[in-house]
Design a protein around this motif. Structure first.
Motif, PDB file in Angstrom:
ATOM      1  N   ALA A   1       0.837  -1.200   0.000  1.00  9.12           N
ATOM      2  CA  ALA A   1       0.000   0.000   0.000  1.00  9.12           C
ATOM      3  C   ALA A   1       0.874   1.252   0.000  1.00  9.12           C
ATOM      4  N   SER A   2       0.450   2.262  -0.713  1.00 12.33           N
ATOM      5  CA  SER A   2       1.156   3.548  -0.704  1.00 12.33           C
ATOM      6  C   SER A   2       0.142   4.679  -0.733  1.00 12.33           C
ATOM      7  N   GLY A   3       0.559   5.826  -0.207  1.00  7.55           N
ATOM      8  CA  GLY A   3      -0.322   6.987  -0.181  1.00  7.55           C
ATOM      9  C   GLY A   3      -1.163   7.087   1.075  1.00  7.55           C
ATOM     10  N   PHE A   4      -1.065   6.104   1.954  1.00  2.87           N
ATOM     11  CA  PHE A   4      -1.794   6.131   3.221  1.00  2.87           C
ATOM     12  C   PHE A   4      -1.151   5.126   4.157  1.00  2.87           C
ATOM     13  N   THR A   5      -1.511   5.212   5.444  1.00  2.00           N
ATOM     14  CA  THR A   5      -0.992   4.294   6.453  1.00  2.00           C
ATOM     15  C   THR A   5      -1.970   3.146   6.614  1.00  2.00           C
ATOM     16  N   SER A   6      -1.599   1.986   6.116  1.00  2.00           N
ATOM     17  CA  SER A   6      -2.559   0.874   6.030  1.00  2.00           C
ATOM     18  C   SER A   6      -3.047   0.404   7.392  1.00  2.00           C
ATOM     19  N   SER A   7      -2.228   0.558   8.427  1.00  2.00           N
ATOM     20  CA  SER A   7      -2.637   0.089   9.762  1.00  2.00           C
ATOM     21  C   SER A   7      -3.807   0.905  10.318  1.00  2.00           C
ATOM     22  N   ARG A   8      -4.071   2.055   9.770  1.00  2.00           N
ATOM     23  CA  ARG A   8      -5.183   2.898  10.220  1.00  2.00           C
ATOM     24  C   ARG A   8      -6.444   2.687   9.399  1.00  2.00           C
ATOM     25  N   TYR A   9      -6.372   1.839   8.423  1.00  2.00           N
ATOM     26  CA  TYR A   9      -7.480   1.571   7.522  1.00  2.00           C
ATOM     27  C   TYR A   9      -7.997   0.147   7.685  1.00  2.00           C
ATOM     28  N   CYS A  10      -9.220  -0.078   7.208  1.00  2.00           N
ATOM     29  CA  CYS A  10      -9.716  -1.431   7.011  1.00  2.00           C
ATOM     30  C   CYS A  10      -9.032  -1.955   5.756  1.00  2.00           C
ATOM     31  N   MET A  11      -8.380  -3.106   5.891  1.00  2.00           N
ATOM     32  CA  MET A  11      -7.715  -3.739   4.760  1.00  2.00           C
ATOM     33  C   MET A  11      -8.315  -5.121   4.557  1.00  2.00           C
ATOM     34  N   ALA A  12      -8.561  -5.477   3.337  1.00  2.00           N
ATOM     35  CA  ALA A  12      -9.233  -6.747   3.092  1.00  2.00           C
ATOM     36  C   ALA A  12      -8.799  -7.355   1.766  1.00  2.00           C
ATOM     37  N   TRP A  13      -9.110  -8.636   1.644  1.00  2.00           N
ATOM     38  CA  TRP A  13      -8.955  -9.357   0.378  1.00  2.00           C
ATOM     39  C   TRP A  13     -10.334  -9.782  -0.109  1.00  2.00           C
ATOM     40  N   PHE A  14     -10.603  -9.503  -1.360  1.00  5.83           N
ATOM     41  CA  PHE A  14     -11.780  -9.996  -2.051  1.00  5.83           C
ATOM     42  C   PHE A  14     -11.309 -10.941  -3.156  1.00  5.83           C
ATOM     43  N   ARG A  15     -12.238 -11.736  -3.672  1.00  6.88           N
ATOM     44  CA  ARG A  15     -11.911 -12.558  -4.832  1.00  6.88           C
ATOM     45  C   ARG A  15     -13.084 -12.575  -5.802  1.00  6.88           C
ATOM     46  N   GLN A  16     -12.722 -12.729  -7.062  1.00  8.29           N
ATOM     47  CA  GLN A  16     -13.718 -12.741  -8.129  1.00  8.29           C
ATOM     48  C   GLN A  16     -13.414 -13.888  -9.060  1.00  8.29           C
ATOM     49  N   ALA A  17     -14.338 -14.830  -9.125  1.00  8.96           N
ATOM     50  CA  ALA A  17     -14.189 -15.959 -10.046  1.00  8.96           C
ATOM     51  C   ALA A  17     -15.150 -15.779 -11.212  1.00  8.96           C
ATOM     52  N   PRO A  18     -14.814 -16.287 -12.387  1.00  6.15           N
ATOM     53  CA  PRO A  18     -15.695 -16.138 -13.547  1.00  6.15           C
ATOM     54  C   PRO A  18     -17.073 -16.711 -13.267  1.00  6.15           C
ATOM     55  N   GLY A  19     -18.097 -15.930 -13.553  1.00  5.04           N
ATOM     56  CA  GLY A  19     -19.459 -16.386 -13.383  1.00  5.04           C
ATOM     57  C   GLY A  19     -19.964 -16.385 -11.956  1.00  5.04           C
ATOM     58  N   LYS A  20     -19.150 -15.895 -11.037  1.00  3.51           N
ATOM     59  CA  LYS A  20     -19.561 -15.863  -9.628  1.00  3.51           C
ATOM     60  C   LYS A  20     -19.531 -14.436  -9.096  1.00  3.51           C
ATOM     61  N   GLU A  21     -20.282 -14.208  -8.039  1.00  2.76           N
ATOM     62  CA  GLU A  21     -20.261 -12.896  -7.405  1.00  2.76           C
ATOM     63  C   GLU A  21     -18.938 -12.672  -6.683  1.00  2.76           C
ATOM     64  N   ARG A  22     -18.550 -11.408  -6.626  1.00  5.13           N
ATOM     65  CA  ARG A  22     -17.354 -11.067  -5.876  1.00  5.13           C
ATOM     66  C   ARG A  22     -17.568 -11.386  -4.406  1.00  5.13           C
ATOM     67  N   GLU A  23     -16.560 -11.935  -3.771  1.00  2.00           N
ATOM     68  CA  GLU A  23     -16.680 -12.424  -2.390  1.00  2.00           C
ATOM     69  C   GLU A  23     -15.606 -11.827  -1.500  1.00  2.00           C
ATOM     70  N   GLY A  24     -16.013 -11.341  -0.348  1.00  2.00           N
ATOM     71  CA  GLY A  24     -15.044 -10.906   0.645  1.00  2.00           C
ATOM     72  C   GLY A  24     -14.426 -12.124   1.301  1.00  2.00           C
ATOM     73  N   VAL A  25     -13.115 -12.186   1.344  1.00  2.00           N
ATOM     74  CA  VAL A  25     -12.410 -13.364   1.843  1.00  2.00           C
ATOM     75  C   VAL A  25     -11.934 -13.158   3.278  1.00  2.00           C
ATOM     76  N   ALA A  26     -11.279 -12.041   3.522  1.00  2.00           N
ATOM     77  CA  ALA A  26     -10.710 -11.786   4.849  1.00  2.00           C
ATOM     78  C   ALA A  26     -10.523 -10.297   5.039  1.00  2.00           C
ATOM     79  N   VAL A  27     -10.608  -9.852   6.290  1.00  2.00           N
ATOM     80  CA  VAL A  27     -10.440  -8.449   6.634  1.00  2.00           C
ATOM     81  C   VAL A  27      -9.565  -8.338   7.872  1.00  2.00           C
ATOM     82  N   ILE A  28      -8.782  -7.267   7.909  1.00  2.00           N
ATOM     83  CA  ILE A  28      -8.052  -6.914   9.122  1.00  2.00           C
ATOM     84  C   ILE A  28      -8.376  -5.467   9.444  1.00  2.00           C
ATOM     85  N   ARG A  29      -8.806  -5.244  10.671  1.00  2.00           N
ATOM     86  CA  ARG A  29      -9.300  -3.934  11.081  1.00  2.00           C
ATOM     87  C   ARG A  29      -8.205  -3.144  11.780  1.00  2.00           C
TER      88      ARG A  29
END
Length: 123
Positions: free
Chosen positions: A24-52
């Motif tokens: 990450a650049s341009g901000f301090t990531s530890s002060r933000y919600c950071m997460a991973w999403f995934r997108q598979a063909p033909g499927k809805e985008r899914e939230g996988v994991a978050v760190i607050r």
């Protein structure tokens, strides 16, 4: 300027492991919600994991016990350790960020998105 750059994707066999990184650049990531999403063909985008802010984490039921989200504050980098990978984990994985609601609230839309890194798991 906020930027998120993912790396670490690839092709593995079922049961294997990968570690994704997001610089990450341009901000301090530890002060933000950071997460991973995934997108598979033909499927809805899914939230996988978050760190607050503060370090608490959350996971989708589909990855609990197999994936671990973490961050290195000194490097402003987010990680996703993925173990025991399954073919259904095949997707484009995207790193996302948003400012928290209140002190640690991370629900709702994410404002910043990376370009993604592809993960392919073969059986």
């Amino acid at each position: 300027q906020v930027q998120l750059v993912e790396s670490g994707g690839g092709s593995v066999q079922a049961g294997g492991s990968l570690r994704l990184s997001c610089v990450a650049s341009g901000f301090t990531s530890s002060r933000y919600c950071m997460a991973w999403f995934r997108q598979a063909p033909g499927k809805e985008r899914e939230g996988v994991a978050v760190i607050r802010p503060g370090g608490s984490t959350g996971y989708a039921d589909s990855v609990k016990g197999r994936f671990t989200i973490s961050q290195d504050n000194a490097k402003n980098t987010l990680y996703l350790q993925m173990n025991s990978l399954k073919p259904e984990d095949t997707a484009m994985y995207l790193c996302v960020a948003r400012s928290p609601l209140g002190s640690v609230g991370c629900s709702g839309e994410y404002k910043y998105w990376g370009q993604g890194t592809q993960v392919t798991v073969s059986s």
